[in-house]
Enzyme design. Sequence first.
Site, short mmCIF file in Angstrom:
data_model
loop_
_atom_site.label_atom_id
_atom_site.label_comp_id
_atom_site.label_asym_id
_atom_site.label_seq_id
_atom_site.Cartn_x
_atom_site.Cartn_y
_atom_site.Cartn_z
N ARG A 206 0.85 -1.18 0.00
CA ARG A 206 0.00 0.00 0.00
C ARG A 206 0.90 1.24 0.00
O ARG A 206 2.12 1.14 0.15
CB ARG A 206 -0.92 -0.01 1.22
CG ARG A 206 -1.88 -1.20 1.23
CD ARG A 206 -2.95 -1.03 2.28
NE ARG A 206 -3.81 -2.18 2.38
CZ ARG A 206 -4.87 -2.40 1.60
NH1 ARG A 206 -5.17 -1.53 0.63
NH2 ARG A 206 -5.62 -3.47 1.75
N ALA A 207 0.28 2.40 -0.19
CA ALA A 207 1.06 3.63 -0.26
C ALA A 207 1.85 3.84 1.02
O ALA A 207 1.37 3.57 2.12
CB ALA A 207 0.13 4.81 -0.49
N SER A 210 2.98 8.11 -0.75
CA SER A 210 2.36 8.54 -2.00
C SER A 210 0.83 8.48 -1.88
O SER A 210 0.30 7.93 -0.92
CB SER A 210 2.82 7.63 -3.14
OG SER A 210 2.30 6.33 -2.96
N THR A 214 0.03 0.19 -5.63
CA THR A 214 -0.68 -0.73 -6.52
C THR A 214 -1.79 -1.48 -5.78
O THR A 214 -2.88 -1.69 -6.33
CB THR A 214 0.31 -1.72 -7.15
OG1 THR A 214 1.22 -1.00 -7.98
CG2 THR A 214 -0.41 -2.75 -8.01
N ASP A 267 12.12 7.81 3.92
CA ASP A 267 12.47 6.65 3.11
C ASP A 267 13.95 6.35 3.33
O ASP A 267 14.77 7.25 3.47
CB ASP A 267 12.25 6.93 1.62
CG ASP A 267 10.81 6.67 1.21
OD1 ASP A 267 10.25 5.66 1.65
OD2 ASP A 267 10.25 7.48 0.45
#
Length: 505
Positions: A206-207, A210, A214, A267
């Site tokens: 999952r995001a 963002s 997908t 990240d």
Amino acid sequence: MEQNCDFLKLRRLGVDTHQEPVVYMRQDCHVAIAEGFTAQSRVEVCTEGHSTIASLALVSNDLLSHQEAAVSEAAWRLLGEPQDGERLSFRHARAVDSMSFVRGKLYGERFTQQTASAVIRDIKAGRYSDIQLSAFVTACAGDRLNLEETIALTEAMVASGQRFDWGSDNILDKHCVGGLPGNRTTPIVTAIVAANGLTMPKTSSRAITSPAGTADTMETMTRVQLEFEQMRRVVEQQGACLAWGGSVSLSPTDDIVIRVERALDLDSEGQLVASVISKKVAAGARQVLIDIPVGPTAKVRSADKARRLQQLLENTGAALGLQVRTLVTDGSQPIGRGIGPALEARDVLQVLMNDSQAPQDLREKSLCLAAEMLEMSASAAPGDGLAMARETLDSGRAMAKFRAICEAQGGFKQPQMAPHSHTICAEKHGVVAYFNNRFIARLASLAGAPTAPAAGMDVHVRLGDNVQAGSPLFTLYAQAPGELAYALEFLDGHTDVIRIEEETV
């Protein structure tokens, strides 16, 4: 009397704490007093057949009786979904010894195979609080993990979950490192590859930071929460799946870490590689194609960083028995029109259905990625993959396969569009010269994506387009008026989302 026993009775309050296990009890109940529990204590909660570690929240009013304890929905699931009134026992969770390795990393020490395994083992067991998880994410942020550490974490993450073995060396997978709004190529590529008789057990996240992953996009069209054996059956029937990796327990610690990365908006290069490679190995893949979009406002912003990431991905993959091929692509602007789960799903369906309104950039990029995979698998000779991919899409075979995959996963449904929208128009004549991908993703998120699947934005222009004053640049979509207003408020202070420059002669 019952109040002197060392247990409390469960009362399910239905409190959603996302994935964080929390237990609630009165601060003056006999268990809290006897154990010396304080707020935020790490507590092991046990039923007859299950246990989990949770953070303690103390209640000072009559929400709970002195004989009751409540748990968050996340803790309730980890406890095997017990019935109201079931007995719960409690004790202090043992000290998390592996935190010393995280602290060491923060002060410059390196993870080894042993220390990485200890950390991942404790994360999987739920021994880390969110505060401790935040320390781990911070310790790994940026480029603080070298190749050896990345391999060690990847191996530990694979060992923490289940793993598929499809009995073949020709098992394909793909991934995009992210950072580019839209770019929802995976469902299209998977359909093309599977329609040519190849096996592609695709699991997605999952995001994180963002507006959509997908899995979020696919969930607007079909069920993505498949258990291990359900995923196996879908792949055996259709040659592919499009499932959420978190529901299959493939590299399960990754989904725990992702939740904290999302909250911190951080990240890690090494953690990204460990996340990607561990899930590909766990899914049983042998050949993996990885898309690395590069652009001034993408996640990967320079050719140097792309090369470093390529080396990390390829070398880490090789260490775990994968053939990894990386493809550096243009990350200067969004791919497709829609940004947000339902809007991206609409784009995917338009491409698969060969709709004349389909975004051509999404179509062409998907074909190029599918061509690479067909050639990697030796299904197409070098140079012939694009023609094979195009024929598969144009003939309708890819759409038929996509629909069959959705039906096997639980049925196909049309994505729903949001009821509230606002279009932003150009203020002057000129040429579209620049997209701020980060601001675009932020806008779509503020509008509600991916929590509200229909929220997000449509981009109406591409780099190099000539626009007139008053021409639409993008449209924001929201499920509620307040979310739309929130996104527009952000836009007031960030005017450089799409830059229009005067055309030079």
